[in-house]
Design a protein around this motif. Structure first.
Motif, PDB file in Angstrom:
ATOM      1  N   ARG A  23       0.823  -1.211   0.000  1.00 32.86           N
ATOM      2  CA  ARG A  23       0.000   0.000   0.000  1.00 32.86           C
ATOM      3  C   ARG A  23       0.862   1.268   0.000  1.00 32.86           C
ATOM      4  O   ARG A  23       0.332   2.371  -0.122  1.00 32.86           O
ATOM      5  CB  ARG A  23      -0.915   0.014   1.219  1.00 32.86           C
ATOM      6  N   GLN A  24       2.161   1.110   0.180  1.00 34.95           N
ATOM      7  CA  GLN A  24       3.094   2.235   0.159  1.00 34.95           C
ATOM      8  C   GLN A  24       4.204   1.912  -0.847  1.00 34.95           C
ATOM      9  O   GLN A  24       5.318   1.548  -0.461  1.00 34.95           O
ATOM     10  CB  GLN A  24       3.686   2.457   1.546  1.00 34.95           C
ATOM     11  N   PRO A  25       3.919   2.004  -2.141  1.00 35.22           N
ATOM     12  CA  PRO A  25       4.887   1.570  -3.157  1.00 35.22           C
ATOM     13  C   PRO A  25       6.213   2.304  -3.094  1.00 35.22           C
ATOM     14  O   PRO A  25       7.253   1.711  -3.375  1.00 35.22           O
ATOM     15  CB  PRO A  25       4.152   1.848  -4.484  1.00 35.22           C
ATOM     16  N   LEU A  26       6.211   3.607  -2.721  1.00 31.86           N
ATOM     17  CA  LEU A  26       7.469   4.338  -2.645  1.00 31.86           C
ATOM     18  C   LEU A  26       8.363   3.758  -1.552  1.00 31.86           C
ATOM     19  O   LEU A  26       9.560   3.514  -1.768  1.00 31.86           O
ATOM     20  CB  LEU A  26       7.200   5.821  -2.377  1.00 31.86           C
ATOM     21  N   ALA A  27       7.786   3.508  -0.361  1.00 33.15           N
ATOM     22  CA  ALA A  27       8.568   2.917   0.725  1.00 33.15           C
ATOM     23  C   ALA A  27       9.026   1.510   0.355  1.00 33.15           C
ATOM     24  O   ALA A  27      10.150   1.100   0.687  1.00 33.15           O
ATOM     25  CB  ALA A  27       7.737   2.889   2.010  1.00 33.15           C
ATOM     26  N   ALA A  28       8.174   0.760  -0.346  1.00 32.26           N
ATOM     27  CA  ALA A  28       8.545  -0.596  -0.750  1.00 32.26           C
ATOM     28  C   ALA A  28       9.743  -0.578  -1.696  1.00 32.26           C
ATOM     29  O   ALA A  28      10.673  -1.377  -1.554  1.00 32.26           O
ATOM     30  CB  ALA A  28       7.357  -1.289  -1.401  1.00 32.26           C
ATOM     31  N   MET A  29       9.749   0.347  -2.659  1.00 34.67           N
ATOM     32  CA  MET A  29      10.846   0.408  -3.615  1.00 34.67           C
ATOM     33  C   MET A  29      12.144   0.858  -2.946  1.00 34.67           C
ATOM     34  O   MET A  29      13.225   0.387  -3.297  1.00 34.67           O
ATOM     35  CB  MET A  29      10.492   1.339  -4.773  1.00 34.67           C
ATOM     36  N   ILE A  30      12.043   1.759  -1.976  1.00 33.84           N
ATOM     37  CA  ILE A  30      13.248   2.214  -1.278  1.00 33.84           C
ATOM     38  C   ILE A  30      13.879   1.066  -0.495  1.00 33.84           C
ATOM     39  O   ILE A  30      15.104   0.963  -0.390  1.00 33.84           O
ATOM     40  CB  ILE A  30      12.912   3.398  -0.360  1.00 33.84           C
ATOM     41  N   ARG A  31      13.045   0.164   0.039  1.00 33.87           N
ATOM     42  CA  ARG A  31      13.566  -0.927   0.858  1.00 33.87           C
ATOM     43  C   ARG A  31      13.853  -2.196   0.058  1.00 33.87           C
ATOM     44  O   ARG A  31      14.322  -3.175   0.607  1.00 33.87           O
ATOM     45  CB  ARG A  31      12.574  -1.236   1.980  1.00 33.87           C
ATOM     46  N   MET A  32      13.565  -2.183  -1.232  1.00 26.62           N
ATOM     47  CA  MET A  32      13.863  -3.349  -2.061  1.00 26.62           C
ATOM     48  C   MET A  32      15.370  -3.581  -2.142  1.00 26.62           C
ATOM     49  O   MET A  32      16.157  -2.634  -2.082  1.00 26.62           O
ATOM     50  CB  MET A  32      13.340  -3.130  -3.488  1.00 26.62           C
ATOM     51  N   PRO A  33      15.793  -4.831  -2.333  1.00 26.41           N
ATOM     52  CA  PRO A  33      17.197  -5.073  -2.689  1.00 26.41           C
ATOM     53  C   PRO A  33      17.518  -4.395  -4.013  1.00 26.41           C
ATOM     54  O   PRO A  33      16.641  -4.254  -4.879  1.00 26.41           O
ATOM     55  CB  PRO A  33      17.280  -6.601  -2.800  1.00 26.41           C
ATOM     56  N   TRP A  34      18.787  -4.008  -4.193  1.00 24.67           N
ATOM     57  CA  TRP A  34      19.159  -3.261  -5.392  1.00 24.67           C
ATOM     58  C   TRP A  34      18.838  -4.029  -6.669  1.00 24.67           C
ATOM     59  O   TRP A  34      18.330  -3.460  -7.640  1.00 24.67           O
ATOM     60  CB  TRP A  34      20.640  -2.896  -5.346  1.00 24.67           C
ATOM     61  N   TRP A  35      19.135  -5.333  -6.686  1.00 22.42           N
ATOM     62  CA  TRP A  35      18.895  -6.102  -7.916  1.00 22.42           C
ATOM     63  C   TRP A  35      17.418  -6.125  -8.272  1.00 22.42           C
ATOM     64  O   TRP A  35      17.047  -6.023  -9.449  1.00 22.42           O
ATOM     65  CB  TRP A  35      19.439  -7.516  -7.762  1.00 22.42           C
ATOM     66  N   LEU A  36      16.570  -6.242  -7.279  1.00 23.45           N
ATOM     67  CA  LEU A  36      15.134  -6.262  -7.539  1.00 23.45           C
ATOM     68  C   LEU A  36      14.636  -4.870  -7.916  1.00 23.45           C
ATOM     69  O   LEU A  36      13.735  -4.724  -8.760  1.00 23.45           O
ATOM     70  CB  LEU A  36      14.400  -6.779  -6.306  1.00 23.45           C
ATOM     71  N   PHE A  37      15.224  -3.839  -7.310  1.00 27.68           N
ATOM     72  CA  PHE A  37      14.824  -2.469  -7.631  1.00 27.68           C
ATOM     73  C   PHE A  37      15.114  -2.150  -9.098  1.00 27.68           C
ATOM     74  O   PHE A  37      14.256  -1.630  -9.817  1.00 27.68           O
ATOM     75  CB  PHE A  37      15.558  -1.489  -6.724  1.00 27.68           C
ATOM     76  N   PHE A  38      16.322  -2.475  -9.573  1.00 26.19           N
ATOM     77  CA  PHE A  38      16.659  -2.195 -10.974  1.00 26.19           C
ATOM     78  C   PHE A  38      15.816  -3.056 -11.921  1.00 26.19           C
ATOM     79  O   PHE A  38      15.423  -2.587 -13.004  1.00 26.19           O
ATOM     80  CB  PHE A  38      18.154  -2.435 -11.213  1.00 26.19           C
ATOM     81  N   SER A  39      15.536  -4.284 -11.532  1.00 26.14           N
ATOM     82  CA  SER A  39      14.664  -5.122 -12.355  1.00 26.14           C
ATOM     83  C   SER A  39      13.265  -4.509 -12.448  1.00 26.14           C
ATOM     84  O   SER A  39      12.640  -4.520 -13.520  1.00 26.14           O
ATOM     85  CB  SER A  39      14.583  -6.530 -11.768  1.00 26.14           C
ATOM     86  N   SER A 121      17.056   8.537  -3.047  1.00 26.47           N
ATOM     87  CA  SER A 121      16.718   8.172  -1.671  1.00 26.47           C
ATOM     88  C   SER A 121      17.469   6.932  -1.229  1.00 26.47           C
ATOM     89  O   SER A 121      17.954   6.849  -0.092  1.00 26.47           O
ATOM     90  CB  SER A 121      15.205   7.946  -1.543  1.00 26.47           C
ATOM     91  N   LYS A 122      17.602   5.953  -2.130  1.00 25.79           N
ATOM     92  CA  LYS A 122      18.329   4.732  -1.782  1.00 25.79           C
ATOM     93  C   LYS A 122      19.815   5.009  -1.609  1.00 25.79           C
ATOM     94  O   LYS A 122      20.459   4.495  -0.688  1.00 25.79           O
ATOM     95  CB  LYS A 122      18.119   3.661  -2.859  1.00 25.79           C
ATOM     96  N   LEU A 123      20.374   5.849  -2.495  1.00 22.20           N
ATOM     97  CA  LEU A 123      21.803   6.155  -2.405  1.00 22.20           C
ATOM     98  C   LEU A 123      22.136   7.026  -1.198  1.00 22.20           C
ATOM     99  O   LEU A 123      23.226   6.925  -0.624  1.00 22.20           O
ATOM    100  CB  LEU A 123      22.275   6.853  -3.688  1.00 22.20           C
ATOM    101  N   SER A 124      21.203   7.904  -0.820  1.00 23.53           N
ATOM    102  CA  SER A 124      21.461   8.812   0.297  1.00 23.53           C
ATOM    103  C   SER A 124      21.053   8.210   1.641  1.00 23.53           C
ATOM    104  O   SER A 124      21.175   8.864   2.671  1.00 23.53           O
ATOM    105  CB  SER A 124      20.715  10.134   0.100  1.00 23.53           C
ATOM    106  N   GLY A 125      20.550   6.970   1.628  1.00 26.67           N
ATOM    107  CA  GLY A 125      20.190   6.332   2.889  1.00 26.67           C
ATOM    108  C   GLY A 125      21.408   6.164   3.776  1.00 26.67           C
ATOM    109  O   GLY A 125      22.474   5.732   3.327  1.00 26.67           O
TER     110      GLY A 125
END
Length: 286
Positions: A23-39, A121-125
């Motif tokens: 229900r929070q796609p932005l938060a989900a994408m930020i917390r995804m593993p990098w390989w899954l995020f790029f996929s 956001s992922k890089l600046s975490g």
């Protein structure tokens, strides 16, 4: 009374898994593993291009120009519009094609800017996860101490760090009225100016301790948990850092203390072996 297992409260780390944040796609994408995020990024790009390419195929004859590499004109034009007309090889020749191209352009700008913000956001975490010990240790339930230990293998350091321990349990202030009550536990050290690799939080179990006042058996009946909270500042960015953990009553070992993490090598240098994080030994006064 509350059932933590049915409520999916996680005791092993402080973040909700990304796959439970649908229900929070932005938060989900930020917390995804990098390989899954790029996929996922590639999938989103391809999906939008294919959708607009299919729509443009209804009026493909009004797409002027030649598509490169033998790519179908609707797909090539959808790619160029999605990338803000980056190749300039094709052009619309009808109101329908022009309108679809404008919508494709707007969708591309929104998608590219949104995903760029997510990447930033992922890089600046600045999260530097702490590893908490598997168990809490209580040297003695009578005039002893409760110990909570954690380590970090990150080379960066936390500055101006503060620690808290909280006891959370079911309470019935009135018959039939249940709520979660939070009681702070006193610690011998409330913080440190610099956290490098490891720290141990110590709570004295005396007459003022709610653990001694209530007893472990009653706390277990009340679904009690102990939550350490570590808060500090990143030494490099100055950003705030925060991490919590949850321990159930079954995670407490009575009559034990933690084994040593610090050892001395042959050169006389003191080293911290974080692999011994979960090592415990029987308390001498047991």
């Amino acid at each position: 009374m509350f059932d933590f297992h049915k409520r999916k409260i996680h005791h092993d780390h402080q973040l909700t898994p990304w796959h439970e944040l649908w229900r929070q796609p932005l938060a989900a994408m930020i917390r995804m593993p990098w390989w899954l995020f790029f996929s996922s990024m590639v999938g989103i790009y391809f999906l939008q291009i294919i959708v607009f390419g299919l729509i443009l195929s209804f009026d493909a004859r009004h797409i002027m120009g030649e598509a490169p590499l033998g790519i179908p004109k609707p797909i090539a034009f959808a790619i160029e519009s999605f990338l803000a007309n980056g190749f300039n090889g094709l052009a619309p020749a009808s109101p329908f094609t022009y309108a679809v191209a404008v919508l494709d352009l707007i969708a591309g700008l929104i998608t590219l800017s949104t995903l760029t913000a997510v990447v930033f956001s992922k890089l600046s975490g600045n999260a530097m996860p702490l590893r908490f010990s598997r168990h809490l240790c209580i040297s003695s339930i009578e005039k002893g101490h409760l110990f909570c230990r954690f380590v970090t293998s990150d080379r960066s350091q936390w500055l101006n760090v503060s620690y808290t321990l909280s006891l959370i349990f079911d309470d019935e202030p009135e018959p039939g009225l249940w709520q979660r009550r939070i009681v702070p536990l006193t610690t011998l050290n409330a913080g440190t100016p610099q956290l490098s690799q490891t720290a141990t939080l110590t709570h004295p179990i005396n007459d003022e301790s709610p653990i001694q006042q209530m007893g472990l058996s009653e706390l277990m009946q009340r679904n009690a948990v102990i939550m350490p909270l570590v808060e500090g500042i990143d030494e490099t960015t100055g950003s705030g850092l925060l991490q919590t953990h949850l321990y159930a009553m079954k995670d407490i070992l009575i009559g034990f203390r933690y084994g040593d993490l610090v050892s001395t090598d042959k050169q006389g240098r003191r080293r911290i072996d974080i692999q011994n994080l979960n090592a415990v030994v029987a308390h001498e006064g047991r």
